[in-house]
Scaffold this motif. Structure first.
Motif, PDB file in Angstrom:
ATOM      1  N   ASN A 100     111.223   0.557 -21.021  1.00  0.00           N
ATOM      2  CA  ASN A 100     110.070   1.433 -21.223  1.00  0.00           C
ATOM      3  C   ASN A 100     109.720   2.221 -19.968  1.00  0.00           C
ATOM      4  O   ASN A 100     109.341   3.395 -20.047  1.00  0.00           O
ATOM      5  N   LYS A 101     109.844   1.584 -18.814  1.00  0.00           N
ATOM      6  CA  LYS A 101     109.552   2.294 -17.553  1.00  0.00           C
ATOM      7  C   LYS A 101     110.500   3.472 -17.356  1.00  0.00           C
ATOM      8  O   LYS A 101     110.099   4.554 -16.912  1.00  0.00           O
ATOM      9  N   VAL A 102     111.773   3.252 -17.683  1.00  0.00           N
ATOM     10  CA  VAL A 102     112.744   4.347 -17.577  1.00  0.00           C
ATOM     11  C   VAL A 102     112.394   5.460 -18.553  1.00  0.00           C
ATOM     12  O   VAL A 102     112.381   6.641 -18.186  1.00  0.00           O
ATOM     13  N   MET A 103     112.072   5.098 -19.782  1.00  0.00           N
ATOM     14  CA  MET A 103     111.791   6.110 -20.796  1.00  0.00           C
ATOM     15  C   MET A 103     110.504   6.865 -20.507  1.00  0.00           C
ATOM     16  O   MET A 103     110.407   8.070 -20.765  1.00  0.00           O
ATOM     17  N   GLU A 104     109.507   6.166 -19.967  1.00  0.00           N
ATOM     18  CA  GLU A 104     108.264   6.859 -19.605  1.00  0.00           C
ATOM     19  C   GLU A 104     108.501   7.842 -18.462  1.00  0.00           C
ATOM     20  O   GLU A 104     107.892   8.906 -18.423  1.00  0.00           O
ATOM     21  N   ILE A 117     116.357   9.837 -15.294  1.00  0.00           N
ATOM     22  CA  ILE A 117     117.150   8.624 -15.138  1.00  0.00           C
ATOM     23  C   ILE A 117     117.412   7.954 -16.486  1.00  0.00           C
ATOM     24  O   ILE A 117     116.736   8.238 -17.480  1.00  0.00           O
ATOM     25  N   SER A 118     118.413   7.079 -16.503  1.00  0.00           N
ATOM     26  CA  SER A 118     118.785   6.363 -17.714  1.00  0.00           C
ATOM     27  C   SER A 118     118.912   4.876 -17.417  1.00  0.00           C
ATOM     28  O   SER A 118     118.979   4.456 -16.262  1.00  0.00           O
ATOM     29  N   VAL A 119     118.971   4.072 -18.492  1.00  0.00           N
ATOM     30  CA  VAL A 119     119.129   2.628 -18.384  1.00  0.00           C
ATOM     31  C   VAL A 119     120.357   2.216 -19.207  1.00  0.00           C
ATOM     32  O   VAL A 119     120.614   2.784 -20.271  1.00  0.00           O
TER      33      VAL A 119
END
Length: 207
Positions: A100-104, A117-119
């Motif tokens: 969620n931190k990456v998507m936010e 950025i991506s995960v």
């Protein structure tokens, strides 16, 4: 010099080919793959993967701690064994939070697309625990059902097994996507699942 440059480009293309053979982008910013994918990210990292969630009892062996490129990546590791109903639920809150931190961060409109950025979520096969974690994220943060979450994932990666951890995802849903004890009607079901020892580890995190 030209030969060296050509070799470097060929090496990058080979690395990228290996990565794409072992990972798929499920939705923009979220990649799903096997253990090979986590060490096959091209050093150019044009996929901009800066967070890797590894759900495997052997994943730590895949990390080259001496490589400065991989030192830039934030790793979260959960020692999951790839067997049906292994208690992965204990690592879901932290893994979902990491995704969620990456998507936010991707919602920052001042950030150009190429800088978003991506995960990458990985497990031994890329079809089991890592897929369940992405499903858990889609359920918790996008309000999707288990079936719809897996439908999105399997549309991109058809080899995904949607049955191995489904019982725990149903419990995750019943607990309202948290492991807090106030869900008394379900906490007994949760407590029946053995806890993992050190179930989430941050490996040379860049936090």
């Amino acid at each position: 010099s030209t030969i060296a440059s050509s070799n470097s480009i060929n090496g990058q293309l080979h690395s990228s080919s290996i990565f794409l053979s072992n990972a798929n982008e499920i939705v923009p910013g979220i990649w799903l793959g096997n253990n090979v994918a986590s060490k096959a990210i091209p050093s150019s990292n044009h996929y901009n993967i800066l967070s890797i969630i590894q759900l495997s009892s052997t994943a730590q062996k895949n990390i080259n701690k001496l490589d400065p490129f991989f030192q830039k990546i934030n790793y979260i590791r959960a020692p999951i064994v790839n067997v049906k109903n292994y208690p992965i639920i204990w690592c879901l809150p932290e893994c979902v939070d990491a995704i969620n931190k990456v998507m936010e961060s991707r919602l920052d409109y001042s950030c150009e697309n190429e800088n978003k950025i991506s995960v990458l979520c990985t497990c031994e096969t890329g079809n089991d625990a890592s897929a369940a974690v992405i499903a858990a994220y889609l359920m918790a943060k996008k309000s999707l059902s288990i079936e719809d979450s897996y439908s999105i994932i399997k549309n991109v990666r058809p080899t995904v097994n949607d049955n191995k951890f489904k019982k725990q995802l149903k419990l995750w849903e019943a607990l309202n996507y948290t492991l807090d004890n106030y869900h008394k009607e379900h906490i007994q079901d949760l407590n029946r699942l053995p806890k993992l020892r050190n179930y989430v580890q941050h490996i040379f995190s860049n936090k």
